[in-house]
Design an enzyme around this catalytic site. Structure first.
Site, mmCIF file in Angstrom:
data_model
loop_
_atom_site.group_PDB
_atom_site.id
_atom_site.type_symbol
_atom_site.label_atom_id
_atom_site.label_comp_id
_atom_site.label_asym_id
_atom_site.label_seq_id
_atom_site.Cartn_x
_atom_site.Cartn_y
_atom_site.Cartn_z
ATOM 1 C CG MET A 6 44.911 22.714 54.789
ATOM 2 S SD MET A 6 44.463 20.989 55.034
ATOM 3 C CE MET A 6 42.758 21.154 55.538
ATOM 4 C CB VAL A 7 45.205 27.044 51.601
ATOM 5 C CG1 VAL A 7 44.192 27.615 50.622
ATOM 6 C CG2 VAL A 7 45.815 28.156 52.415
ATOM 7 C CG ASP A 8 41.250 21.289 50.472
ATOM 8 O OD1 ASP A 8 41.403 21.321 49.244
ATOM 9 O OD2 ASP A 8 40.563 20.426 51.065
ATOM 10 C CG HIS A 13 34.799 17.129 48.739
ATOM 11 N ND1 HIS A 13 34.649 18.491 48.615
ATOM 12 C CD2 HIS A 13 34.976 16.657 47.493
ATOM 13 C CE1 HIS A 13 34.776 18.822 47.343
ATOM 14 N NE2 HIS A 13 34.967 17.742 46.631
ATOM 15 C CD1 TRP A 68 47.539 35.761 34.375
ATOM 16 C CD2 TRP A 68 45.665 36.901 33.932
ATOM 17 N NE1 TRP A 68 47.657 36.998 34.961
ATOM 18 C CE2 TRP A 68 46.532 37.731 34.704
ATOM 19 C CE3 TRP A 68 44.428 37.413 33.534
ATOM 20 C CZ2 TRP A 68 46.190 39.032 35.095
ATOM 21 C CZ3 TRP A 68 44.091 38.711 33.932
ATOM 22 C CH2 TRP A 68 44.962 39.497 34.689
ATOM 23 C CE LYS A 69 49.001 36.864 38.846
ATOM 24 N NZ LYS A 69 49.413 37.617 40.053
#
Lengths: 332, 332
Positions: A172-174, A45, A226-227
């Site tokens: 951070m989580v991305d 990105h 499924w989550k």
């Protein structure tokens, strides 16, 4: 593979963007953001996506002369229209506004419609953290993943970003709601290696780590089965309804290329909470790092710590650019 | 196994709670909420957890005479102290307040510290949706899952709830950051069956679906491997810092039993966004249900649809209560 300094890469991208009709201000901020993403090691990105960005400018999906505009305001919540302008600028403007609201009311939220690819969603989480705010944001995408129990792609791999300010490097989580991006699957295919864990299904309907099989079926796996499928659906509904913009389903009707998405930006001012957040965070990190390791030699990293290390290397030695990408950019 | 009507079960729970010193109002609201959770089929956080709730009252972890109090307010963000009162009442009160703020400012957020187990987090998502708001909330937990790359449990399985109002039944995900709860792993063990997908690691350090092996190592798996581990860490940091309350690490220091947690409640008023959200949501659901199915006979469900079906059955035929749980409750 060569390594290009952040300055040179910013300059190169800025010139190319201007060539494709983007004004000075937006060219500069877009180039800067894509170089920042690359410095953190998010090449998919950053630099690697630059040729696609230019092709979307050529195809007029992105209308870089358009600025985002506020449609309505209700105190701490605002709805904005991206007017199909540059995705990075739209997102940055909206997170700036969200932070401004959070400063006033403690929390702020902007829902944005008709926008374009924001590149690395984490950039806007970090933007909030730089301003002393917790940042939460997500985007919907075109249909690129099957819902749980389905074979064809009707939901998005919508990334969810959560970021909290921290002096030693923001935490951070991305992460996309798919276990692996299509880019990661393709990369494994070209390198003739398996994915580190199951990433989708093979032609017999079994879970698989084989990128060739997964590409054949197109059945990529949501995180948590499924989550992740559920989160993707609800995040899409929230973004499309709050922004009064396109849902993943509606994005799919616009064709193969992905534009005119809906996004959510939330900021919460951490300075209002009392206590010493940095001390609390440091204590959590220290505890995590004291864990019994699965592999003795493998340090336990906090979320986004790897990016902090990559950045130091890339600032010193330049951003790695693959030959293929470099040639593509020269031709633009 | 017997099936008890919602009315009878509410009455029974209310009487027992009163016997343990809980006043009329909190007994009623707590019993009602736990029966609602059971009606939706979430027995683990309804009827099945009732004996544990009573034991926590006996042990004085829960101080049911204490009401939650607002510590400070910054417009749309407020910090509350649960004063170790009843977890369900604290959470309901805080989501009520969050909704009230959202009505005024478009979005609201309450961070709550020193609270107790809220049972089913989804109850508060549904509460927001009933009021026409999007509801997002989460809690931290005591350490019960290893961070990615670690063997010992230092992070929580912190559930994240996202809910959006919908006329035919609200759409909601209420999922823990562990692939399976300890309850689900135990249930599979007693039924001598494997988990449907990998749920942790065996003694050789390999991914496993065998509940016996996973219980041995205690290495339960986060959803999406490193991704769920990351979300758990950041959600804990956000909750503990915004509430100026306990982190997962600090909860672990309080002993084996889990009390005095930190929670986040966010509500966004959907009525402010224009358009017809219900039409948009219906269209998304219709599209999802039109997917090509993996198993022809298996309908594609939207998130929380199963609960809507279970509720109809349980309202007609009574809430199923296992003999073991029934005997336990009689003895309280």
């Amino acid at each position: 593979m060569r390594r290009i300094s952040a300055e040179d890469l910013t300059q190169l991208m800025r010139e190319k963007l201007k060539k494709y009709g983007v004004d000075e201000e937006i060219s500069s901020s877009c180039a800067k953001l894509m170089v920042e993403n690359s410095l953190d090691g998010i090449y998919s990105h950053g630099i690697n996506r630059f040729p696609k960005l230019i092709s979307f400018l050529s195809k007029k999906y992105i209308k870089p002369q358009n600025k985002p505009s506020c449609i309505c305001s209700f105190g701490a919540f605002e709805q904005w229209d991206g007017n199909l302008g540059m995705g990075t600028t739209n997102a940055k403007t909206c997170m700036d506004r969200t932070i401004e609201i959070a400063r006033k009311y403690g929390i702020g939220c902007v829902a944005l419609r008709n926008t374009n690819h924001w590149m690395r969603g984490g950039a806007y989480g970090l933007q909030a953290a730089e301003a002393g705010c917790i940042g939460i944001c997500w985007t919907n995408t075109k249909p690129n993943m099957p819902a749980w129990g389905a074979k064809d792609c009707r939901i998005g791999n919508n990334p969810l970003i959560m970021c909290i300010p921290h002096k030693g490097g923001h935490i951070m989580v991305d992460a996309a709601m798919a276990q692996f991006s299509y880019g990661a699957i393709e990369e494994a295919k070209y390198a003739c290696r398996l994915l580190p864990v199951h990433g989708g299904y093979d032609s017999d309907g079994n879970l698989s780590s084989d990128p060739v099989e997964i590409e054949k079926t197109g059945r990529v796996l949501p995180i948590g089965y499924w989550k992740g499928s559920g989160y993707s659906i609800v995040m899409d509904m929230i973004a499309a309804c709050l922004a009064n913009g396109n849902s993943t389903q509606e994005l799919g009707k616009l064709g193969e290329d992905e534009f005119s998405m809906s996004q959510i930006f939330i900021a919460i001012d951490l300075k209002k909470s009392g206590g010493d957040p940095d001390e609390k965070i440091n204590s959590i990190i220290e505890d995590l790092k004291g864990s019994i390791r699965v592999n003795e030699g493998q340090e336990i990293l906090y979320p986004n710590e790897k990016a902090t290390h990559t950045r130091i290397d890339n600032l010193q030695n330049g951003i790695p650019v693959e030959d293929k990408v470099w040639s593509q950019i020269q031709l633009l």
